[in-house]
Write a protein that holds these residues in place. Structure first.
Motif, PDB file in Angstrom:
ATOM      1  N   ILE A 101      46.635  18.360 -32.663  1.00 29.95           N
ATOM      2  CA  ILE A 101      45.416  17.582 -32.795  1.00 29.95           C
ATOM      3  C   ILE A 101      45.823  16.436 -33.671  1.00 29.95           C
ATOM      4  O   ILE A 101      46.366  16.608 -34.941  1.00 29.95           O
ATOM      5  CB  ILE A 101      44.152  18.256 -33.477  1.00 29.95           C
ATOM      6  CG1 ILE A 101      43.820  19.792 -32.543  1.00 29.95           C
ATOM      7  CG2 ILE A 101      43.163  17.467 -33.817  1.00 29.95           C
ATOM      8  CD1 ILE A 101      42.777  20.427 -33.346  1.00 29.95           C
ATOM      9  N   PRO A 102      45.707  15.064 -33.255  1.00 24.15           N
ATOM     10  CA  PRO A 102      46.456  14.215 -34.108  1.00 24.15           C
ATOM     11  C   PRO A 102      45.529  13.580 -35.160  1.00 24.15           C
ATOM     12  O   PRO A 102      44.808  12.645 -35.255  1.00 24.15           O
ATOM     13  CB  PRO A 102      46.721  12.907 -33.324  1.00 24.15           C
ATOM     14  CG  PRO A 102      45.439  13.151 -32.116  1.00 24.15           C
ATOM     15  CD  PRO A 102      45.469  14.744 -31.944  1.00 24.15           C
ATOM     16  N   SER A 103      45.156  14.342 -36.261  1.00 24.86           N
ATOM     17  CA  SER A 103      44.096  14.430 -37.393  1.00 24.86           C
ATOM     18  C   SER A 103      44.331  13.560 -38.545  1.00 24.86           C
ATOM     19  O   SER A 103      44.519  13.752 -39.679  1.00 24.86           O
ATOM     20  CB  SER A 103      43.592  15.645 -37.706  1.00 24.86           C
ATOM     21  OG  SER A 103      44.747  16.353 -38.280  1.00 24.86           O
ATOM     22  N   VAL A 104      44.776  12.105 -38.043  1.00 31.49           N
ATOM     23  CA  VAL A 104      45.412  11.282 -39.020  1.00 31.49           C
ATOM     24  C   VAL A 104      44.254  10.775 -39.885  1.00 31.49           C
ATOM     25  O   VAL A 104      43.129   9.993 -39.077  1.00 31.49           O
ATOM     26  CB  VAL A 104      46.142  10.012 -38.236  1.00 31.49           C
ATOM     27  CG1 VAL A 104      46.542   8.899 -39.521  1.00 31.49           C
ATOM     28  CG2 VAL A 104      47.626  10.620 -37.536  1.00 31.49           C
ATOM     29  N   HIS A 110      45.094  21.389 -46.490  1.00 33.15           N
ATOM     30  CA  HIS A 110      44.451  20.283 -45.853  1.00 33.15           C
ATOM     31  C   HIS A 110      44.869  20.072 -44.342  1.00 33.15           C
ATOM     32  O   HIS A 110      45.868  20.639 -43.874  1.00 33.15           O
ATOM     33  CB  HIS A 110      44.762  18.938 -46.800  1.00 33.15           C
ATOM     34  CG  HIS A 110      46.235  18.703 -46.864  1.00 33.15           C
ATOM     35  ND1 HIS A 110      46.785  17.623 -45.760  1.00 33.15           N
ATOM     36  CD2 HIS A 110      47.076  18.876 -47.725  1.00 33.15           C
ATOM     37  CE1 HIS A 110      47.814  17.436 -46.135  1.00 33.15           C
ATOM     38  NE2 HIS A 110      48.326  18.044 -47.229  1.00 33.15           N
ATOM     39  N   HIS A 111      43.915  19.617 -43.541  1.00 31.38           N
ATOM     40  CA  HIS A 111      44.023  19.648 -42.120  1.00 31.38           C
ATOM     41  C   HIS A 111      44.453  18.331 -41.676  1.00 31.38           C
ATOM     42  O   HIS A 111      44.643  18.015 -40.489  1.00 31.38           O
ATOM     43  CB  HIS A 111      42.944  20.365 -41.406  1.00 31.38           C
ATOM     44  CG  HIS A 111      41.441  19.408 -41.461  1.00 31.38           C
ATOM     45  ND1 HIS A 111      41.181  18.475 -40.546  1.00 31.38           N
ATOM     46  CD2 HIS A 111      40.643  19.668 -42.435  1.00 31.38           C
ATOM     47  CE1 HIS A 111      40.171  18.039 -41.160  1.00 31.38           C
ATOM     48  NE2 HIS A 111      39.631  18.747 -42.118  1.00 31.38           N
ATOM     49  N   ASP A 112      44.123  17.196 -42.786  1.00 30.37           N
ATOM     50  CA  ASP A 112      44.458  15.811 -42.011  1.00 30.37           C
ATOM     51  C   ASP A 112      45.966  15.689 -42.246  1.00 30.37           C
ATOM     52  O   ASP A 112      46.543  16.325 -42.946  1.00 30.37           O
ATOM     53  CB  ASP A 112      43.742  14.843 -42.957  1.00 30.37           C
ATOM     54  CG  ASP A 112      44.408  14.755 -44.239  1.00 30.37           C
ATOM     55  OD1 ASP A 112      44.342  15.881 -44.949  1.00 30.37           O
ATOM     56  OD2 ASP A 112      44.296  13.577 -45.099  1.00 30.37           O
ATOM     57  N   VAL A 113      46.594  14.729 -41.838  1.00 31.44           N
ATOM     58  CA  VAL A 113      48.093  14.402 -41.520  1.00 31.44           C
ATOM     59  C   VAL A 113      48.222  13.120 -41.839  1.00 31.44           C
ATOM     60  O   VAL A 113      47.544  12.061 -41.556  1.00 31.44           O
ATOM     61  CB  VAL A 113      48.707  14.954 -40.381  1.00 31.44           C
ATOM     62  CG1 VAL A 113      48.500  16.306 -40.180  1.00 31.44           C
ATOM     63  CG2 VAL A 113      48.111  14.093 -39.063  1.00 31.44           C
ATOM     64  N   GLN A 114      49.325  12.503 -42.044  1.00 27.55           N
ATOM     65  CA  GLN A 114      49.883  11.299 -41.884  1.00 27.55           C
ATOM     66  C   GLN A 114      50.110  10.680 -40.719  1.00 27.55           C
ATOM     67  O   GLN A 114      50.378  11.366 -39.541  1.00 27.55           O
ATOM     68  CB  GLN A 114      51.354  11.319 -42.798  1.00 27.55           C
ATOM     69  CG  GLN A 114      51.285  11.425 -44.433  1.00 27.55           C
ATOM     70  CD  GLN A 114      51.084  10.114 -45.044  1.00 27.55           C
ATOM     71  OE1 GLN A 114      51.468   9.076 -44.633  1.00 27.55           O
ATOM     72  NE2 GLN A 114      50.101  10.313 -46.061  1.00 27.55           N
ATOM     73  N   VAL A 151      40.006  13.866 -36.709  1.00 25.78           N
ATOM     74  CA  VAL A 151      39.882  14.613 -37.802  1.00 25.78           C
ATOM     75  C   VAL A 151      38.697  15.618 -37.878  1.00 25.78           C
ATOM     76  O   VAL A 151      38.700  16.773 -38.016  1.00 25.78           O
ATOM     77  CB  VAL A 151      39.521  13.608 -39.158  1.00 25.78           C
ATOM     78  CG1 VAL A 151      39.485  14.287 -40.278  1.00 25.78           C
ATOM     79  CG2 VAL A 151      40.973  12.705 -38.886  1.00 25.78           C
ATOM     80  N   ASP A 152      37.638  15.047 -37.086  1.00 24.63           N
ATOM     81  CA  ASP A 152      36.358  16.145 -36.688  1.00 24.63           C
ATOM     82  C   ASP A 152      36.937  17.149 -35.922  1.00 24.63           C
ATOM     83  O   ASP A 152      36.431  18.531 -36.391  1.00 24.63           O
ATOM     84  CB  ASP A 152      35.250  15.110 -36.022  1.00 24.63           C
ATOM     85  CG  ASP A 152      34.613  14.218 -37.077  1.00 24.63           C
ATOM     86  OD1 ASP A 152      34.732  14.261 -38.272  1.00 24.63           O
ATOM     87  OD2 ASP A 152      33.972  13.293 -36.523  1.00 24.63           O
ATOM     88  N   TYR A 155      58.951  21.249 -34.844  1.00 24.64           N
ATOM     89  CA  TYR A 155      58.936  19.844 -35.107  1.00 24.64           C
ATOM     90  C   TYR A 155      57.564  19.340 -34.654  1.00 24.64           C
ATOM     91  O   TYR A 155      57.162  19.757 -33.606  1.00 24.64           O
ATOM     92  CB  TYR A 155      60.005  18.900 -34.364  1.00 24.64           C
ATOM     93  CG  TYR A 155      61.258  19.198 -35.138  1.00 24.64           C
ATOM     94  CD1 TYR A 155      61.810  18.489 -36.058  1.00 24.64           C
ATOM     95  CD2 TYR A 155      62.138  20.422 -34.909  1.00 24.64           C
ATOM     96  CE1 TYR A 155      63.223  18.517 -36.428  1.00 24.64           C
ATOM     97  CE2 TYR A 155      63.417  20.437 -35.423  1.00 24.64           C
ATOM     98  CZ  TYR A 155      63.819  19.548 -36.322  1.00 24.64           C
ATOM     99  OH  TYR A 155      65.296  19.849 -36.833  1.00 24.64           O
ATOM    100  N   GLY A 156      57.235  18.472 -35.597  1.00 21.25           N
ATOM    101  CA  GLY A 156      55.760  17.933 -35.195  1.00 21.25           C
ATOM    102  C   GLY A 156      55.115  17.298 -36.538  1.00 21.25           C
ATOM    103  O   GLY A 156      55.064  17.888 -37.435  1.00 21.25           O
ATOM    104  N   ARG A 157      54.193  16.373 -36.280  1.00 20.83           N
ATOM    105  CA  ARG A 157      53.704  15.970 -37.406  1.00 20.83           C
ATOM    106  C   ARG A 157      52.469  16.777 -37.819  1.00 20.83           C
ATOM    107  O   ARG A 157      51.604  17.220 -37.050  1.00 20.83           O
ATOM    108  CB  ARG A 157      53.044  14.500 -37.157  1.00 20.83           C
ATOM    109  CG  ARG A 157      51.790  13.770 -38.163  1.00 20.83           C
ATOM    110  CD  ARG A 157      52.624  13.833 -39.449  1.00 20.83           C
ATOM    111  NE  ARG A 157      53.380  12.330 -39.618  1.00 20.83           N
ATOM    112  CZ  ARG A 157      54.741  12.312 -39.897  1.00 20.83           C
ATOM    113  NH1 ARG A 157      55.315  13.436 -40.054  1.00 20.83           N
ATOM    114  NH2 ARG A 157      55.186  11.126 -40.051  1.00 20.83           N
ATOM    115  N   GLY A 158      52.581  17.119 -39.194  1.00 18.52           N
ATOM    116  CA  GLY A 158      51.577  18.282 -39.590  1.00 18.52           C
ATOM    117  C   GLY A 158      52.006  19.719 -39.256  1.00 18.52           C
ATOM    118  O   GLY A 158      51.408  20.608 -39.850  1.00 18.52           O
ATOM    119  N   ALA A 159      52.856  19.938 -38.696  1.00 13.75           N
ATOM    120  CA  ALA A 159      53.610  21.243 -38.480  1.00 13.75           C
ATOM    121  C   ALA A 159      53.629  22.073 -39.922  1.00 13.75           C
ATOM    122  O   ALA A 159      53.440  23.230 -39.951  1.00 13.75           O
ATOM    123  CB  ALA A 159      54.627  21.199 -37.639  1.00 13.75           C
TER     124      ALA A 159
END
Length: 433
Positions: free
Chosen positions: A14-17, A74-78, A27-28, A101-105
């Motif tokens: 989930i791309p929660s930027v 926190h569940h949001d990411v860069q 994000v929702d 590997y992964g954003r927010g992993a």
């Protein structure tokens, strides 16, 4: 752990930027996914908004006489940045050489799943009361956190708080983060002309704003690379072995480039102030014309000693800039952001049990570390709950590359994080049995 990893990968997809320029529906969706995970573990769950991104609060009451532990993540990411810099798709978790590997992993969905794993390991019957608070805007400054703490503080009150958003000392060596630097960020604008003029016709007697700005920024360091702003406090870091070779390897410092500043490396990273120019508005090289630039702007990030007052630091930085702006140029300094540091008195029974839990999980004693970065929400929790023991833990390691391309989670270390948190809940429950 296989099920924990599967759920972690689902969250990572989930791309929660949380940055405004990205689709906030993700994000929702991320908040909904976290809420679903917590409900599945028997918690009473609600999603709250106080003018910002959605946060998730889950609660299970304490058995009679047992303490309550608040578990934060926190569940949001860069933002992912340029996908060309990644070796695999940033939002498609991929394992290579024992790392996911992964954003927010790692930052910080692994923190979310460490909390879930501890609940599962106790078969939804932890020996303490558990409140899980998963924020949705940490990566954009936690602007609504103060309101959430004010309006929902009764739901978050706890005897101990575990904030899972930091790092460990090394692979195989766990750590408690006991100090964090504070920060301010300022926008600096320099003006010398009312409009652009020909650099050949007027260059010489007339200063351009970009040259004035460069000279001004250079004044923020002395010749050794120490911060030259008067009045900023500094401290000494823990005496841990951290050779320059490790700094070079972990930071990617190029051959021949010297380190800057004086004192131990860890003091320079953890307890002394630093100044970094993180952006400049100026004509790009490829399209620049032969003109004197009338105005130029920079954004400057200042990291502060853990006990420094951010507003006092801003006053000191602004005074320095006003005193050093060259050639009578007009100057504007605007405070863009601020955050207090954190300096824990990491003694007492809760800290003893936390260190013992780490030792149980890793088979080696943890170390107390500082972190040069700033996590302002830690100070907010410390102010709101002054009687709670605050444990700053994390899932990261020196090669995690949080916020950068190829962010990753060491899967073996992640399992130890989950075990340590599980054991910590057991130990805290026994304290009051």
């Amino acid at each position: 752990m296989p099920a924990v990893r599967e759920d972690l990968e689902r969250l990572t997809r989930i791309p929660s930027v949380s940055l405004d320029s990205f689709d906030q529906k993700h994000v929702d969706d991320s908040a909904d996914a976290v809420a679903e995970l917590l409900r599945a573990e028997g918690l009473d769950v609600e999603i709250v908004r106080e003018g910002g991104r959605p946060a998730v609060i889950g609660h299970r009451p304490a058995p009679d006489g047992a303490p309550t532990v608040l578990l934060y993540a926190h569940h949001d990411v860069q933002p992912p940045g340029d996908e060309k810099d990644w070796d695999s798709k940033p939002f498609e978790p991929t394992e290579r050489d024992g790392r996911l590997y992964g954003r927010g992993a790692a930052d910080d969905k692994a923190g979310v799943m460490a909390h879930v794993a501890a609940l599962r390991a106790h078969d939804q019957q932890p020996p303490v009361g558990v409140t899980i608070f998963v924020e949705g805007e940490e990566e954009v400054g936690s602007d609504s956190l103060a309101t959430i703490l004010e309006r929902h503080g009764d739901k978050l009150k706890a005897d101990a708080i575990v904030l899972a958003d930091s790092t460990n000392w090394d692979i195989g060596t766990p750590a408690l983060t006991t100090t964090l630097r504070g920060m301010i960020r300022v926008a600096v604008t320099v003006r010398t002309l009312s409009h652009s003029v020909h650099s050949g016709m007027f260059g010489g007697p007339v200063p351009d704003a970009l040259s004035a700005l460069v000279r001004l920024l250079a004044s923020l360091h002395d010749d050794a690379g120490d911060v030259a702003v008067q009045g900023l406090s500094q401290g000494e870091a823990a005496d841990l072995d951290y050779p320059e070779s490790r700094l070079r390897s972990e930071s990617g410092l190029l051959d021949g480039v010297e380190t800057i500043g004086t004192g131990s490396i860890l003091s320079r990273q953890w307890t002394k102030p630093s100044v970094t120019t993180i952006g400049i508005d100026a004509p790009p090289v490829d399209t620049a014309s032969n003109t004197l630039v009338p105005s130029a702007r920079a954004k400057v990030s200042v990291r502060l000693a853990p006990d420094e007052d951010p507003r006092a630091a801003y006053d000191a930085v602004k005074k320095h800039l006003e005193q050093h702006v060259p050639w009578g140029a007009q100057l504007e300094v605007v405070l863009d952001d601020e955050g207090a540091g954190f300096d824990a008195d990491a003694e007492g029974p809760v800290y003893d049990e936390a260190r013992a839990a780490f030792a149980d999980a890793w088979g080696t004693d943890p170390v107390d570390i500082g972190v040069g970065g700033s996590i302002p929400f830690v100070a907010a929790f410390a102010e709101k709950f002054p009687d709670a023991a605050i444990l700053v833990t994390g899932v990261e390691d020196p090669d995690t590359r949080a916020h950068g391309a190829n962010e990753s989670l060491h899967l073996g270390e992640f399992e130890k994080v989950c075990v340590a948190e599980t054991v910590l809940l057991e130990r805290l429950g026994r304290m009051h049995s």
